[in-house]
Scaffold this active site. Sequence first.
Site, PDB file in Angstrom:
ATOM      1  CG  HIS A 129      -1.923   0.897   1.428  1.00 50.94           C
ATOM      2  ND1 HIS A 129      -1.730   2.206   1.778  1.00 50.94           N
ATOM      3  CD2 HIS A 129      -3.251   0.729   1.277  1.00 50.94           C
ATOM      4  CE1 HIS A 129      -2.913   2.812   1.833  1.00 50.94           C
ATOM      5  NE2 HIS A 129      -3.851   1.937   1.536  1.00 50.94           N
ATOM      6  CG  ASP A 206       0.162  -2.571   6.297  1.00 48.19           C
ATOM      7  OD1 ASP A 206      -0.852  -2.814   6.988  1.00 48.19           O
ATOM      8  OD2 ASP A 206       0.160  -1.811   5.315  1.00 48.19           O
ATOM      9  CD  GLN A 209      -7.269  -5.213   3.133  1.00 48.14           C
ATOM     10  OE1 GLN A 209      -8.432  -5.578   3.253  1.00 48.14           O
ATOM     11  NE2 GLN A 209      -6.938  -3.944   3.068  1.00 48.14           N
ATOM     12  CE  LYS A 232      -8.221  -0.499   5.375  1.00 46.07           C
ATOM     13  NZ  LYS A 232      -6.978  -0.518   4.624  1.00 46.07           N
ATOM     14  CB  CYS A 370      -3.488   3.078  -1.717  1.00 43.55           C
ATOM     15  SG  CYS A 370      -4.733   4.291  -1.342  1.00 43.55           S
TER      16      CYS A 370
END
Length: 412
Positions: A129, A206, A209, A232, A370
């Site tokens: 991202h 990260d 997601q 999220k 992104c």
Amino acid sequence: MASVDTSLHFDVEKIRADFPILKRKVNDKPLVYFDNAATSQTPQQVIDVIVDYYSRYNANIHRGVHALSQEATDAYEQARIKIQKHFNIPNAYQTLFTSGTTHGINMVASGFASILEAGDEVIVSALEHHSNIVPWQMLCEKTGAQLKVIPMLENGTLDMQAFDRLLSEKTKLVFVNHVSNALGTVNPIEELISKTHNVGGAVLVDGAQAAPHIKADLQALDVDFYVVSAHKMCGPTGVGMLYGKEEWLTKLPPYQGGGEMIDQVTFEKTTYAGLPHKFEAGTPNICGGIAFGAALDYMNAIGFDQIAEYEHELLEYATSRLKAIDGLRIYGDIPNKTAVISFNIKGVHPYDMGTILDKLGIAVRTGHHCAQPIMDFYKIPGTVRASFAFYNTKDEIDTLIAGVERARNMLV
Ligand SMILES: *Cc1c(COP(=O)(O)O)cnc(C)c1O
């Protein structure tokens, strides 16, 4: 492990009743919300916690001796412990509240500005991202460190042989997402972490997601840093979590100066507060933190195994139905992915597809998500991305398929 048919126990209609927004109509059609990778919807249980906070005990934390301040502080610190437990973090003080994934990444990147030197190397993956690319570019500009990129393969996975070649004793940091938001690819983070540790580097994962679908055990992963966003995973926007190993959090300088992060202040010298306060300057998103804890309670009550299994069913169903459409290509169609489908139809611009689907009440994301380097790799302007959550249904996927076919007939 015996496989249980959770679909028998997974009562999606009961779950849907928890989400008031799912009763909405858009353009006179029932809303079909397939943009969960951008943000998830919020159950009434979490909305109630937010209303309760502002109705009953809104106050600043850690400062007052009065009752409201104590109540707010207790609730906020209990939420921190919920997050700690959820991710199996050793201590609550290693569970830092942030405003979200982007904030958490920037906190780590800015801390490393005082650690990296010219000649050091930082590795990112091609599946990132933008929020996991730009801060590292800025860091490298500042320190003279070199940015290297793990290339991706045609099937949407990382080229791990190329990663092996990039690794050396110069590698100080590796940044990779657990799951790609553009394609849904689950990256081999265990392997990335252990190989990076072998050369003495640190890894930031990260998890923005991954967190809605996979309950990560951060101690078992042995990861150095892990970041997520509450919005999220059924929580509110503007709040997230940064986990760091204790040695790193002790070593890194504070990110911001201000209230809460100090021990003693004189004009000659300020000494910093201990963890987690060193990284939590100023009044935080108190209500958001409490609601983040409630969102984890909600999802854990359903169960992450149940969620993953049900979402996988949705993914397989949607994948096979989409593949039957003439001229449709799915990017990153591999077994090990979360419930995200990025696709295009030959001759159709993703934006036109998205516009027609919106007219039918179907919310998908179109564009580069992104993650422009991925789009450049496939030489496309973007994709249509349908991303599913545990409150979606096969009926909704049927609506999507009908919409995609209709758009194809209009546009090709
Ligand atoms: C959404 C997302 C981000 C950014 O999260 P914010 O909440 O906007 O800070 C970063 N990385 C990935 C993989 C994402 O999906």
